[in-house]
Design an enzyme around this catalytic site. Structure first.
Site, PDB file in Angstrom:
ATOM      1  N   GLU A 197       0.826  -1.197   0.000  1.00  0.00           N
ATOM      2  CA  GLU A 197       0.000   0.000   0.000  1.00  0.00           C
ATOM      3  C   GLU A 197       0.865   1.254   0.000  1.00  0.00           C
ATOM      4  OE1 GLU A 197      -4.004  -1.711   2.197  1.00  0.00           O
ATOM      5  OE2 GLU A 197      -2.471  -0.761   3.437  1.00  0.00           O
ATOM      6  N   CYS A 226      -1.023   6.744   9.787  1.00  0.00           N
ATOM      7  CA  CYS A 226       0.166   6.152  10.399  1.00  0.00           C
ATOM      8  C   CYS A 226      -0.206   4.918  11.212  1.00  0.00           C
ATOM      9  CB  CYS A 226       0.830   7.193  11.293  1.00  0.00           C
ATOM     10  SG  CYS A 226       2.277   6.595  12.173  1.00  0.00           S
ATOM     11  N   GLY A 241       6.708  -1.775   6.222  1.00  0.00           N
ATOM     12  CA  GLY A 241       8.075  -2.252   6.307  1.00  0.00           C
ATOM     13  C   GLY A 241       9.007  -1.299   7.034  1.00  0.00           C
ATOM     14  N   GLU A 242      10.171  -1.812   7.369  1.00  0.00           N
ATOM     15  CA  GLU A 242      11.257  -1.036   7.987  1.00  0.00           C
ATOM     16  C   GLU A 242      12.305  -0.757   6.915  1.00  0.00           C
ATOM     17  OE1 GLU A 242      14.209   0.759   9.483  1.00  0.00           O
ATOM     18  OE2 GLU A 242      12.490   0.524  10.818  1.00  0.00           O
ATOM     19  N   CYS A 293       0.929  -1.181  15.843  1.00  0.00           N
ATOM     20  CA  CYS A 293       0.924  -0.986  14.383  1.00  0.00           C
ATOM     21  C   CYS A 293       0.297  -2.187  13.691  1.00  0.00           C
ATOM     22  CB  CYS A 293       2.358  -0.790  13.894  1.00  0.00           C
ATOM     23  SG  CYS A 293       2.521  -0.639  12.105  1.00  0.00           S
ATOM     24  N   SER A 305      12.100   6.902   7.564  1.00  0.00           N
ATOM     25  CA  SER A 305      11.840   6.647   8.978  1.00  0.00           C
ATOM     26  C   SER A 305      12.322   5.258   9.372  1.00  0.00           C
ATOM     27  CB  SER A 305      10.336   6.772   9.258  1.00  0.00           C
ATOM     28  OG  SER A 305      10.039   6.445  10.606  1.00  0.00           O
ATOM     29  N   SER A 350      11.370   6.648  14.849  1.00  0.00           N
ATOM     30  CA  SER A 350      10.110   6.309  15.493  1.00  0.00           C
ATOM     31  C   SER A 350      10.420   5.941  16.942  1.00  0.00           C
ATOM     32  CB  SER A 350       9.444   5.141  14.742  1.00  0.00           C
ATOM     33  OG  SER A 350       8.157   4.904  15.226  1.00  0.00           O
ATOM     34  N   LEU A 351      10.262   6.909  17.850  1.00  0.00           N
ATOM     35  CA  LEU A 351      10.696   6.748  19.238  1.00  0.00           C
ATOM     36  C   LEU A 351       9.567   6.205  20.122  1.00  0.00           C
ATOM     37  CD1 LEU A 351      13.020   7.098  21.231  1.00  0.00           C
ATOM     38  CD2 LEU A 351      12.281   9.474  21.559  1.00  0.00           C
ATOM     39  N   ASN A 352       8.513   6.981  20.272  1.00  0.00           N
ATOM     40  CA  ASN A 352       7.241   6.515  20.853  1.00  0.00           C
ATOM     41  C   ASN A 352       7.286   6.126  22.324  1.00  0.00           C
ATOM     42  OD1 ASN A 352       6.209   6.706  18.183  1.00  0.00           O
ATOM     43  ND2 ASN A 352       7.021   4.675  17.757  1.00  0.00           N
ATOM     44  N   ASN A 394      -3.750   6.378  15.848  1.00  0.00           N
ATOM     45  CA  ASN A 394      -4.860   5.947  15.001  1.00  0.00           C
ATOM     46  C   ASN A 394      -5.303   4.579  15.470  1.00  0.00           C
ATOM     47  OD1 ASN A 394      -4.721   8.211  13.025  1.00  0.00           O
ATOM     48  ND2 ASN A 394      -2.676   7.379  12.718  1.00  0.00           N
ATOM     49  N   CYS A 410       6.100  -6.513   7.691  1.00  0.00           N
ATOM     50  CA  CYS A 410       7.177  -5.925   8.486  1.00  0.00           C
ATOM     51  C   CYS A 410       7.578  -6.911   9.571  1.00  0.00           C
ATOM     52  CB  CYS A 410       6.710  -4.614   9.122  1.00  0.00           C
ATOM     53  SG  CYS A 410       8.005  -3.748  10.048  1.00  0.00           S
ATOM     54  N   CYS A 424       5.893  -4.017  16.029  1.00  0.00           N
ATOM     55  CA  CYS A 424       5.461  -3.006  16.989  1.00  0.00           C
ATOM     56  C   CYS A 424       3.988  -3.264  17.323  1.00  0.00           C
ATOM     57  CB  CYS A 424       5.643  -1.609  16.420  1.00  0.00           C
ATOM     58  SG  CYS A 424       7.365  -1.219  16.023  1.00  0.00           S
ATOM     59  N   CYS A 464       3.525   8.523   0.665  1.00  0.00           N
ATOM     60  CA  CYS A 464       4.078   7.626   1.675  1.00  0.00           C
ATOM     61  C   CYS A 464       4.364   6.288   0.998  1.00  0.00           C
ATOM     62  CB  CYS A 464       3.090   7.470   2.828  1.00  0.00           C
ATOM     63  SG  CYS A 464       3.666   6.391   4.158  1.00  0.00           S
TER      64      CYS A 464
END
Length: 376
Positions: A113, A361, A188-189, A140, A220, A242-244, A318, A133, A137, A126
């Site tokens: 996507e 996201c 994906g990463e 996600c 990212s 991407s810390l979070n 989200n 992935c 996480c 994007c």
């Protein structure tokens, strides 16, 4: 006179059919490797590489037949030894806010996507770098898929070409490249598929290709520490982390990568990252209600970033079904941002796009993947 005797031939097995030569995906080749392929494999003169490269990466051609200024003989040689691996548009979903999510089908039946986000001053895409992935996480949806495979450089770039075509047609534009900005924040990463990412970036930034500026591309990562240094040395685009979380305990619960490279190791890599003058690292912080959005979290975060040229994108979560997290309210998000601002940390609450089409996201989940045929 004796009767002639018939000659008996030995019985032999029929020869197997020759194995067809593997076709070279020319859309995945850098400009330099494409020139070598044309000269060494096809015996063509160097200027042909420029012609072919521009057809694929400026005009977005998907077949050799479109390349009308190439001789018929060269096109036949290309068809015999090369290919442009296609992406097929499988689904298009439009949000009330103007965002469009495209689902593309790969040749082996996988789905990826890409999300187009137009605004008054830019047209951003994007981009995905993997099918699924491996980072897992827990907030996600993409992480629930697991990793199916890496995308090739050609498949990464093909998303850009495909959406350029869509935008040109939908918005009646004549420019070959209406997209202005790229963010590698899709499925994906990116640093887990580094070599293909690096080749794709070289294509996307090339003058004979789409010619995106390094200022308009952001990649990212969840924090693959050994790859961050390579990324800084071998590319020149912008970095987002991407810390979070503000503690290792929080981050390890939601981001398994933290168990291998904790916050201290990640931020040490960020301090060593070779930044261009005036540039900052973007830290993405998804606000999860009651988990990482307290005043204490905000104060810890400002201390973590004290000596790093940084800006913080605060992302209201989200919500995804079944993952167990809720989004932080607008008032709490603003209070969190204000604490960072008081410490002179540039912090912004990011407006989420495409929530109603699961295009925001953390929402890319490839819901068609379960029905895809397995590759043969």
């Amino acid at each position: 006179m004796s009767e002639p005797t018939a000659t008996v031939l030995p019985v032999t097995e029929p020869l197997p059919a020759p194995t067809p030569a593997k076709l070279v995906d020319v859309a995945s080749l850098s400009r330099e490797k494409l020139a070598l392929f044309l000269s060494e494999q096809l015996g063509e003169r160097p200027f042909r590489a420029s012609q072919l490269y521009r057809w694929i990466h400026q005009r977005g051609a998907t077949s050799f037949e479109e390349m009308t200024d190439l001789s018929k003989g060269l096109r036949e040689k290309l068809k015999a030894q090369a290919e442009i691996v296609p992406l097929e548009k499988d689904l298009e979903q439009r949000s009330v806010d103007g965002t469009i999510k495209y689902r593309f089908k790969t040749r082996d039946g996988r789905f990826i996507e890409s999300v187009y986000m137009p605004s008054e001053d830019r047209k951003t895409l994007c981009v995905s770098t993997q099918v699924g992935c491996a980072m897992a996480c827990t907030f996600c949806m993409t992480g629930t898929l697991g990793l199916k495979r890496n995308l090739t450089a050609g498949e990464i770039v093909a998303q850009v070409h495909a959406v350029n075509r869509e935008v040109r047609r939908n918005e009646s534009l004549e420019t070959l490249r209406p997209l202005t900005n790229l963010v590698f924040m899709g499925m994906g990463e990116p640093l887990h598929n580094f070599e293909n990412l690096k080749t794709a970036l070289s294509i996307l930034q090339s003058q004979e290709g789409p010619n995106f500026s390094h200022r308009h591309i952001t990649v990212s990562t969840v924090g693959l520490v050994p790859m961050i240094e390579r990324f800084g040395v071998e590319t020149d685009v912008k970095l987002a982390i991407s810390l979070n979380a503000s503690t290792d305990e929080q981050r390890s619960k939601t981001m398994p990568v933290n168990r291998k490279w904790n916050i201290a190791a990640l931020l040490d890599a960020c301090r060593k990252f070779p930044l261009r003058q005036g540039r900052r690292i973007t830290f993405e912080y998804v606000l999860l209600k009651g988990f990482n959005d307290s005043d204490e979290d905000a104060h810890r975060l400002k201390e973590l970033l004290r000596d790093i040229p940084a800006k913080v994108n605060l992302i209201p979560y989200n919500e995804n079904p079944g993952l167990g997290f809720q989004t932080t309210g607008e008032e709490r998000a603003e209070e969190f941002r204000a604490i960072l601002a008081e410490a002179h940390v540039a912090a912004y609450i990011r407006r989420n796009r495409g929530r109603d089409i699961a295009g925001a996201c953390g929402q890319l989940a490839n819901r068609g993947e379960a029905t895809a045929e397995a590759p043969t």
